[in-house]
Write a protein that holds these residues in place. Structure first.
Motif, mmCIF file in Angstrom:
data_model
loop_
_atom_site.group_PDB
_atom_site.id
_atom_site.type_symbol
_atom_site.label_atom_id
_atom_site.label_comp_id
_atom_site.label_asym_id
_atom_site.label_seq_id
_atom_site.Cartn_x
_atom_site.Cartn_y
_atom_site.Cartn_z
ATOM 1 N N PRO A 37 104.551 42.364 8.153
ATOM 2 C CA PRO A 37 104.600 43.423 7.148
ATOM 3 C C PRO A 37 103.621 43.151 6.002
ATOM 4 O O PRO A 37 103.462 42.002 5.568
ATOM 5 C CB PRO A 37 106.039 43.384 6.645
ATOM 6 C CG PRO A 37 106.804 42.686 7.705
ATOM 7 C CD PRO A 37 105.843 41.710 8.333
ATOM 8 N N ARG A 38 102.978 44.199 5.540
ATOM 9 C CA ARG A 38 102.093 44.079 4.370
ATOM 10 C C ARG A 38 102.937 43.711 3.154
ATOM 11 O O ARG A 38 104.061 44.195 3.014
ATOM 12 C CB ARG A 38 101.397 45.400 4.099
ATOM 13 C CG ARG A 38 100.362 45.792 5.117
ATOM 14 C CD ARG A 38 99.775 47.159 4.783
ATOM 15 N NE ARG A 38 99.141 47.153 3.487
ATOM 16 C CZ ARG A 38 97.819 47.154 3.288
ATOM 17 N NH1 ARG A 38 97.018 47.191 4.310
ATOM 18 N NH2 ARG A 38 97.321 47.135 2.081
ATOM 19 N N PRO A 39 102.406 42.896 2.264
ATOM 20 C CA PRO A 39 103.159 42.548 1.046
ATOM 21 C C PRO A 39 103.415 43.769 0.156
ATOM 22 O O PRO A 39 104.430 43.839 -0.522
ATOM 23 C CB PRO A 39 102.284 41.523 0.344
ATOM 24 C CG PRO A 39 101.025 41.407 1.124
ATOM 25 C CD PRO A 39 101.150 42.205 2.374
ATOM 26 N N VAL A 40 102.473 44.718 0.157
ATOM 27 C CA VAL A 40 102.648 46.008 -0.527
ATOM 28 C C VAL A 40 102.144 47.081 0.426
ATOM 29 O O VAL A 40 101.248 46.830 1.231
ATOM 30 C CB VAL A 40 101.894 46.072 -1.879
ATOM 31 C CG1 VAL A 40 102.447 45.061 -2.867
ATOM 32 C CG2 VAL A 40 100.409 45.868 -1.698
ATOM 33 N N SER A 41 102.687 48.265 0.352
ATOM 34 C CA SER A 41 102.276 49.316 1.285
ATOM 35 C C SER A 41 100.836 49.762 1.016
ATOM 36 O O SER A 41 100.334 49.689 -0.113
ATOM 37 C CB SER A 41 103.233 50.500 1.219
ATOM 38 O OG SER A 41 103.218 51.076 -0.061
ATOM 39 N N GLN A 42 100.191 50.206 2.081
ATOM 40 C CA GLN A 42 98.801 50.641 2.010
ATOM 41 C C GLN A 42 98.631 51.746 0.975
ATOM 42 O O GLN A 42 99.383 52.718 0.955
ATOM 43 C CB GLN A 42 98.348 51.146 3.378
ATOM 44 C CG GLN A 42 96.921 51.648 3.394
ATOM 45 C CD GLN A 42 96.561 52.286 4.710
ATOM 46 O OE1 GLN A 42 97.421 52.652 5.500
ATOM 47 N NE2 GLN A 42 95.282 52.427 4.962
ATOM 48 N N GLY A 43 97.645 51.573 0.112
ATOM 49 C CA GLY A 43 97.318 52.596 -0.872
ATOM 50 C C GLY A 43 98.204 52.596 -2.100
ATOM 51 O O GLY A 43 97.994 53.403 -3.002
ATOM 52 N N SER A 44 99.177 51.690 -2.166
ATOM 53 C CA SER A 44 100.034 51.647 -3.354
ATOM 54 C C SER A 44 99.239 51.077 -4.535
ATOM 55 O O SER A 44 98.152 50.518 -4.372
ATOM 56 C CB SER A 44 101.283 50.807 -3.092
ATOM 57 O OG SER A 44 100.945 49.446 -2.957
ATOM 58 N N LEU A 45 99.784 51.199 -5.708
ATOM 59 C CA LEU A 45 99.106 50.776 -6.926
ATOM 60 C C LEU A 45 98.687 49.300 -6.869
ATOM 61 O O LEU A 45 97.628 48.935 -7.353
ATOM 62 C CB LEU A 45 100.013 51.032 -8.133
ATOM 63 C CG LEU A 45 99.415 50.763 -9.499
ATOM 64 C CD1 LEU A 45 98.200 51.655 -9.741
ATOM 65 C CD2 LEU A 45 100.446 50.990 -10.585
ATOM 66 N N ARG A 46 99.489 48.445 -6.243
ATOM 67 C CA ARG A 46 99.197 47.007 -6.189
ATOM 68 C C ARG A 46 98.393 46.593 -4.952
ATOM 69 O O ARG A 46 98.115 45.417 -4.762
ATOM 70 C CB ARG A 46 100.508 46.214 -6.246
ATOM 71 C CG ARG A 46 101.192 46.361 -7.588
ATOM 72 C CD ARG A 46 102.472 45.557 -7.769
ATOM 73 N NE ARG A 46 102.619 44.421 -6.904
ATOM 74 C CZ ARG A 46 103.683 44.191 -6.129
ATOM 75 N NH1 ARG A 46 104.689 45.045 -6.122
ATOM 76 N NH2 ARG A 46 103.767 43.120 -5.382
ATOM 77 N N ASP A 47 97.995 47.542 -4.120
ATOM 78 C CA ASP A 47 97.232 47.240 -2.905
ATOM 79 C C ASP A 47 95.791 46.896 -3.279
ATOM 80 O O ASP A 47 95.072 47.709 -3.833
ATOM 81 C CB ASP A 47 97.263 48.427 -1.953
ATOM 82 C CG ASP A 47 96.618 48.122 -0.610
ATOM 83 O OD1 ASP A 47 96.294 46.953 -0.350
ATOM 84 O OD2 ASP A 47 96.457 49.070 0.175
ATOM 85 N N ARG A 48 95.371 45.672 -2.932
ATOM 86 C CA ARG A 48 94.024 45.203 -3.277
ATOM 87 C C ARG A 48 93.076 45.269 -2.088
ATOM 88 O O ARG A 48 91.903 44.945 -2.223
ATOM 89 C CB ARG A 48 94.114 43.786 -3.812
ATOM 90 C CG ARG A 48 94.980 43.748 -5.074
ATOM 91 C CD ARG A 48 95.171 42.356 -5.589
ATOM 92 N NE ARG A 48 93.936 41.953 -6.265
ATOM 93 C CZ ARG A 48 93.624 40.693 -6.492
ATOM 94 N NH1 ARG A 48 94.409 39.732 -6.103
ATOM 95 N NH2 ARG A 48 92.512 40.401 -7.113
#
Length: 107
Positions: free
Chosen positions: A76-87
């Motif tokens: 699983p991604r640590p944060v979802s794709q395209g979210s504010l915290r996605d680097r």
């Protein structure tokens, strides 16, 4: 003696999205010898990936495909794709720690 990394044994190491909530990394090994090293569960396993990527060991999936000399790893991604915290929206750089992993010396 210089250390050898997975990247040096692979034709390609890449990462990409597997939907907005998962990352997949693939090791395309150059030959059977490299595949045997990458597919060796005592070397590359869920515990190692959990440590490299700071994810829960129980969420990691590893697929070993000997007919193609490929090892595929998903988590699983640590944060979802395209979210504010996605680097890294495409997960295109996630493979770097895996590629730099030093393989054990062959005796």
């Amino acid at each position: 003696m210089p250390e050898t990394t997975l990247a040096e044994l692979a034709h390609e190491v890449r990462s990409k999205n597997a939907g907005p909530f998962w990352v997949t990394m693939e090791l395309f090994m150059r030959d059977d010898r490299g595949y045997r090293i990458a597919a060796d569960e005592s070397f590359l396993n869920e515990r190692v990936i959990a440590r490299l990527y700071r994810v829960e060991e129980s969420t990691i999936q590893i697929f070993r495909i000997p007919s193609l000399n490929v090892v595929k790893i998903s988590f699983p991604r640590p944060v979802s794709q395209g979210s504010l915290r996605d680097r890294d929206i495409h997960a295109g750089q996630h493979h770097v720690p895996l590629a730099r992993l030093v393989v054990p010396p062959v005796s």
